[in-house]
Design an enzyme around this catalytic site. Structure first.
Site, PDB file in Angstrom:
ATOM      1  N   LYS A  49       0.845  -1.206   0.000  1.00  0.00           N
ATOM      2  CA  LYS A  49       0.000   0.000   0.000  1.00  0.00           C
ATOM      3  C   LYS A  49       0.877   1.252   0.000  1.00  0.00           C
ATOM      4  O   LYS A  49       1.919   1.281   0.659  1.00  0.00           O
ATOM      5  CB  LYS A  49      -0.905  -0.028   1.230  1.00  0.00           C
ATOM      6  CG  LYS A  49      -1.980   1.055   1.243  1.00  0.00           C
ATOM      7  CD  LYS A  49      -2.896   0.866   2.461  1.00  0.00           C
ATOM      8  CE  LYS A  49      -3.988   1.914   2.527  1.00  0.00           C
ATOM      9  NZ  LYS A  49      -4.864   1.731   3.696  1.00  0.00           N
ATOM     10  N   SER A  63      -9.795   1.532   2.632  1.00  0.00           N
ATOM     11  CA  SER A  63      -8.934   2.290   1.760  1.00  0.00           C
ATOM     12  C   SER A  63      -7.863   1.446   1.043  1.00  0.00           C
ATOM     13  O   SER A  63      -7.307   1.886   0.044  1.00  0.00           O
ATOM     14  CB  SER A  63      -8.218   3.388   2.555  1.00  0.00           C
ATOM     15  OG  SER A  63      -7.392   2.819   3.538  1.00  0.00           O
ATOM     16  N   SER A  94     -10.125  -0.641   6.860  1.00  0.00           N
ATOM     17  CA  SER A  94      -9.478  -0.471   5.557  1.00  0.00           C
ATOM     18  C   SER A  94      -8.727  -1.676   5.021  1.00  0.00           C
ATOM     19  O   SER A  94      -8.297  -1.664   3.866  1.00  0.00           O
ATOM     20  CB  SER A  94      -8.516   0.718   5.604  1.00  0.00           C
ATOM     21  OG  SER A  94      -9.216   1.914   5.446  1.00  0.00           O
TER      22      SER A  94
END
Lengths: 99, 480
Positions: free
Chosen positions: B79, B154, B178
């Site tokens: 990420k 996310s 997330s």
């Protein structure tokens, strides 16, 4: 109701420039979220302490020493990030000049 | 290597050891998949050019007789808010444009030590703020099961990379769901470890009392392997700690009635297919000899409200460091103050700005007691609820999300409806307990089968319980 003046003040505190329409939209969004948050008033918190930390906290001490020598590669990597520099130093606008 | 689909970390390791697997080939395979699928899915913000070279080096090393380490050659997607030394890190925000990480996050350093390969960094909601990956400054990521739908967020890019065979495993971060919510939307496994189990050093902070790094994988076994590598105390994060020795046995499984009513077989606002699959999971575990008990987390209904005070409060202070001075974007202005406010106005997207303003509001003079202090007291009560419930049962079972993946654009105009997506995941972060989302069943929608996630929640530092029950669900799901 959150006024546009309040939003202006918050934007100033948060150091974010907002346009007129953004101020209006944010006032509405905030109002909606704050409306939802109102439900916290239903909870009896008279016996509850504030949970200020996610884990049990205790002081952890260590010597005030840099963990390792900063080497040349680190320096290049770090100074390479500067948005503006002069003679290898980070350059910013004068802190005490108002204009 | 015609089936990277069925590969596991253990198989990669065995293949390397026996010489049957070439990492050059494996990495090329993933790079091919990325080339083919990612222009459409937009899971990656950048694919690293040195991944292949790294694969070659490992192949050579193994050929020379080195034995493979725990994650030798495992191709990871990372990420965009987790720092890898020498690589750009941007948290999918314009304000970090041009920024290069000057050190490895602890989680990355630990993966590196065990031989992991980094394929690239993945798209996410800006500063991990969102539930759909639509808040990225670099365009939304699409769900591989239905391109019209969001992958969740996310950590949407990380979940899609794994779901679409564009990486073997991924790291994400979870502040209010997330990791778990995108895992549920994409049909993969996502673990939010106990708060403090994995060091946050090198994770670009959103809400520091809630953030945790965790793995996203195809199966529980891989999740456990990766978690075992990244967990543990680190000097650079003083809230990190070692797991205590718990008993990992599970006999009693609780279903919190505030999340799911066993009696009614559902819950208001909960999608019917999800409800049906939760009941199926409960029946399965009953058959396997577990005792199922309805339990209560009385304050959990207030978790989301408390979260939307605590999180923005922490966001507004954490994001104050992005001022255009030392790195990233800097706009010009007539004086220092002007530089700050123009940089922050142009650098932050709408959701980041919204949360900064909200956080500034709840922390401002006169409102502190009404909002922040009250929310922290409610957070205490929520934590207590979990303490109490884990005296009655060993693990909790809930849906991960109230709905399957929604359409791109469906919720962007109404922030509150987007926030409500996290209703089942947020209480877990507030309490600091570990939870996992395991794929279980599907919701048919417009001719497509959308994945469903079951969330398991365990007491602090007892991730093993999540794995043991997760495996049972996983085996059953594979048989369908």
């Amino acid at each position: 109701m959150i006024s546009k003046e309040e939003i202006k003040k918050l934007a100033q505190l948060a150091r974010i420039h907002l346009t007129e329409s953004e101020e209006k939209n944010l006032a509405e969004d905030l109002q909606n979220v704050l409306g939802y948050i109102e439900k916290l008033k239903e909870v009896d918190v008279s016996q509850a302490p504030e949970m200020t930390h996610a884990t049990e906290v205790k002081n952890i001490f260590r010597a005030d020493e840099p963990p390792k020598e900063v080497n040349e590669a680190d320096k290049i990597l770090l100074s390479g990030q500067f948005p503006e520099s002069e003679r290898g130093y980070l350059k910013v606008k004068g802190v005490f000049n108002s204009e | 290597m015609n089936n990277i689909q069925n590969l596991t970390i253990e198989k990669i390791k065995d293949g390397l050891q026996s010489g049957e697997l070439s990492l050059r080939e494996l990495v090329s395979n993933y790079l091919e998949e990325i080339k083919r699928k990612d222009p459409d899915l937009n899971a990656y913000r950048e694919v690293f050019e040195d991944a292949f070279k790294h694969a070659e080096e490992i192949d050579e090393k193994i050929k020379r007789g080195d034995s493979p380490r725990a994650l030798e050659g495992v191709p990871f997607a990372i990420k965009d808010n987790i720092m890898i030394r020498g690589k750009a890190a941007g948290a999918s925000s314009k304000i970090l444009e041009g920024y290069t990480a000057s050190y490895d996050s602890t989680a990355i350093a630990r993966l590196r030590n065990e031989g992991a390969i980094f394929l690239g960094r993945t798209n996410c909601d800006e500063f991990a703020m969102g539930s759909s990956t639509e808040n990225s400054a670099y365009g939304p990521t699409r769900n591989p099961r239905d391109r019209e739908r969001v992958p969740g967020g996310s950590s949407g890019g990380s979940a899609v990379a794994v779901a679409a065979e564009m990486a073997h495993a991924a790291l994400g971060s979870d502040t209010g769901g997330s990791i778990r919510q995108p895992a549920a939307f994409c049909g993969v496994v996502g673990l939010k470890p106990t708060y403090g189990a994995v060091s946050r050093s090198g994770l670009i902070a959103m809400a520091s009392s809630l953030d945790q790094i965790g793995p996203i994988t195809k199966n529980i076994e891989d999740t456990k392997t990766i978690f075992d590598v990244i967990k543990g105390k680190s000097e650079k994060d003083l809230t990190s700690s070692e797991a205590k020795n718990n008993s990992h046995q599970v006999k009693k499984i609780g279903v919190p009635k505030e999340f799911f009513s066993l009696k009614d077989g559902g819950k208001e606002g909960l999608n019917e297919s999800i409800a049906k699959n939760i009941l199926k999971a409960v029946e399965l575990l009953k058959e396997k000899g577990f005792e199922i008990k309805e339990v209560s987390l009385p304050t959990s209904g207030y978790a989301l409200a408390a979260y939307y005070i605590i999180m923005p409060a922490e966001v507004s202070s954490n994001l104050s460091r992005f001022d255009g001075m030392r790195y990233g974007l800097r706009e010009d202005g007539k004086n220092l103050l002007d530089v700050y406010s123009k940089t922050r106005a142009n650098g932050f997207g709408p959701e980041a700005r919204r949360r900064i303003i909200l956080g500034t509001y709840v922390l401002s003079a006169g409102y502190y007691d009404a909002y922040y202090a009250r929310a922290q007291k409610v957070r205490y009560l929520i934590r207590k609820d979990f303490e109490n419930v884990f005296k009655e049962v060993d693990i909790l079972l809930t849906p991960t999300t109230p709905t399957p993946a929604f359409k791109i654009g469906e919720k962007t105009s109404d922030p509150l409806s987007m926030y409500l997506e996290d209703i089942f995941t947020v209480p877990v972060n507030l309490a600091g307990v570990p939870a996992i989302s395991v794929p279980f069943g599907a919701a048919p929608k417009e001719g497509k089968d959308l994945p469903i996630g079951v969330q398991l929640i365990a007491p602090w530092f007892d991730e093993e319980r999540l794995f043991s029950i997760g495996r049972i669900l996983e085996i059953e799901n594979a048989c369908k």
